[in-house]
Enzyme design. Sequence first.
Site, PDB file in Angstrom:
ATOM      1  N   ARG A 168     -22.663   7.617  16.328  1.00 62.53           N
ATOM      2  CA  ARG A 168     -22.339   7.757  14.909  1.00 62.53           C
ATOM      3  C   ARG A 168     -20.947   7.178  14.689  1.00 62.53           C
ATOM      4  O   ARG A 168     -20.163   7.050  15.627  1.00 62.53           O
ATOM      5  CB  ARG A 168     -22.332   9.227  14.489  1.00 62.53           C
ATOM      6  CG  ARG A 168     -23.691   9.887  14.527  1.00 62.53           C
ATOM      7  CD  ARG A 168     -24.602   9.376  13.415  1.00 62.53           C
ATOM      8  NE  ARG A 168     -25.856  10.115  13.357  1.00 62.53           N
ATOM      9  CZ  ARG A 168     -26.963   9.805  14.015  1.00 62.53           C
ATOM     10  NH1 ARG A 168     -26.962   8.768  14.843  1.00 62.53           N
ATOM     11  NH2 ARG A 168     -28.069  10.527  13.880  1.00 62.53           N
ATOM     12  N   ILE A 203       2.101   3.069   6.729  1.00 61.01           N
ATOM     13  CA  ILE A 203       1.444   3.978   7.675  1.00 61.01           C
ATOM     14  C   ILE A 203       1.179   3.255   8.997  1.00 61.01           C
ATOM     15  O   ILE A 203       0.972   3.889  10.019  1.00 61.01           O
ATOM     16  CB  ILE A 203       0.112   4.546   7.121  1.00 61.01           C
ATOM     17  CG1 ILE A 203      -0.928   3.447   6.912  1.00 61.01           C
ATOM     18  CG2 ILE A 203       0.340   5.343   5.865  1.00 61.01           C
ATOM     19  CD1 ILE A 203      -2.354   3.979   6.816  1.00 61.01           C
ATOM     20  N   ASP A 204       1.188   1.912   8.966  1.00 58.34           N
ATOM     21  CA  ASP A 204       0.815   1.142  10.156  1.00 58.34           C
ATOM     22  C   ASP A 204       1.899   1.151  11.248  1.00 58.34           C
ATOM     23  O   ASP A 204       1.633   0.825  12.393  1.00 58.34           O
ATOM     24  CB  ASP A 204       0.530  -0.318   9.793  1.00 58.34           C
ATOM     25  CG  ASP A 204      -0.521  -0.456   8.714  1.00 58.34           C
ATOM     26  OD1 ASP A 204      -1.334   0.470   8.561  1.00 58.34           O
ATOM     27  OD2 ASP A 204      -0.525  -1.496   8.023  1.00 58.34           O
ATOM     28  N   GLY A 231       0.841  -1.202   0.000  1.00 58.42           N
ATOM     29  CA  GLY A 231       0.000   0.000   0.000  1.00 58.42           C
ATOM     30  C   GLY A 231       0.877   1.254   0.000  1.00 58.42           C
ATOM     31  O   GLY A 231       1.953   1.242   0.573  1.00 58.42           O
TER      32      GLY A 231
HETATM   33  O1  F6P Z   1      -0.927  -1.665   5.387  1.00 56.15           O
HETATM   34  C1  F6P Z   1      -1.448  -0.423   5.050  1.00 56.15           C
HETATM   35  C2  F6P Z   1      -2.945  -0.460   5.017  1.00 56.15           C
HETATM   36  O2  F6P Z   1      -3.422   0.838   4.733  1.00 56.15           O
HETATM   37  C3  F6P Z   1      -3.609  -1.005   6.278  1.00 56.15           C
HETATM   38  O3  F6P Z   1      -3.629  -0.081   7.318  1.00 56.15           O
HETATM   39  C4  F6P Z   1      -4.958  -1.406   5.754  1.00 56.15           C
HETATM   40  O4  F6P Z   1      -5.530  -2.438   6.526  1.00 56.15           O
HETATM   41  C5  F6P Z   1      -4.653  -1.897   4.371  1.00 56.15           C
HETATM   42  O5  F6P Z   1      -3.415  -1.327   3.991  1.00 56.15           O
HETATM   43  C6  F6P Z   1      -5.708  -1.546   3.347  1.00 56.15           C
HETATM   44  O6  F6P Z   1      -5.357  -2.122   2.142  1.00 56.15           O
HETATM   45  P1  F6P Z   1      -6.090  -1.805   0.773  1.00 56.15           P
HETATM   46  O7  F6P Z   1      -5.464  -0.568   0.220  1.00 56.15           O
HETATM   47  O8  F6P Z   1      -5.800  -3.012  -0.056  1.00 56.15           O
HETATM   48  O9  F6P Z   1      -7.534  -1.616   1.070  1.00 56.15           O
END
Ligand code: F6P
Length: 359
Positions: free
Chosen positions: A277, A138-139, A10
Amino acid sequence: MKIGLLTGGGDAPGLNAVIRTAVLSAMNRGWEVVGIRHGFAGLLGEPDIMPMNRSTVSGIAHLGGTILRTTNRGNPLCFPVRGEDGTVVEKDCSDELIENVKKLGIDALIAIGGDGTLGIALQLVRRGLKIVGVPKTIDNDVSGTVSTFGFDTAVNTAIEALDKLHTTAESHDRVIVMEVMGRNAGFIALHAGLAATADVILIPEIPYDIDKVCEKILARDKAGHNFSIVVAAEGAYSKTEALGHSTHTMQHRAIRAGSVAEQLVNDIQQGTGKECRLLVLGHLQRGGMPTGYDRLLAARFGAAAVTAIQNERWGEMVALQSPHLVTIPIEDVIREEKRVDPSHDVVMAARMTGISLGD
Ligand code: F6P
């Protein structure tokens, strides 16, 4: 010397800053640089490459995304290939990839990515390619480095959203649950939640008890604060859900965006009678301009990766071990993903200011 650069997994704010610094650092050594588009998959079939020079990387350091494009599919070690009967099977295409690297005259590669990309890089090093890694996500769940670039930007995006949710939640006496990314790690939720003064922070590393969450919200009401802000990591889960499962199973299960927030809103509404919400912040956290911190870290990583190539640190990854940048074996990095340590001072600071961790 000719090197190739690729970004996999990602995207994360700061990728372009790494690319720029790596290209300039390599060119200033007199090396040639090519960019491989769409990660390792760009080295399969007809290679998807672009020449890199001063003009291709000019004015990109502050831009989100990656000029090299990326994918979190396309693992060349189990690449989906359609057979003659139309069925899709996974095939190890590493021979083809290695052959293409040779044909292109690439001496070494810089692979910029998270655990997945780094794991592929290591397999390819074992098969003879010369690769160094740069950690990105980002994680912030990559071991061996204090942080990955992209994390600070994502946290800042989450903080801005939480600040805005506060005013509307307060005006309506509501509970607002905001779900953030992070896969099975709670760093974004924890850091944004503490910085933006959330009332409840739920992370996968600390399974929650929904009764405790509701108690906290009702106690705030009793004290005259008729609204609450809950930040939940997308990988958070309750103690009840965890019953009968190992922590490892829970910490590595598949994540469906939005499901945690939906569950919490239903449970909190039922447990407190309050109007709730939700906001699933989603890919907004991956976009936009990198913060100064991320830009600087990315620039340092890009330069360090070129030095790592010079020093032939194949199979190693650049890492921040403050105040220094080091290189460490990718093998050690991918053995275990980084998680929030429940006894870390950030968790303690949250608890000490009255934030509930749901336990
Ligand atoms: O690993 C980065 C990340 O943004 C995670 O935080 C998230 O779970 C995942 O990728 C989302 O992936 P995608 O872009 O395939 O929906």
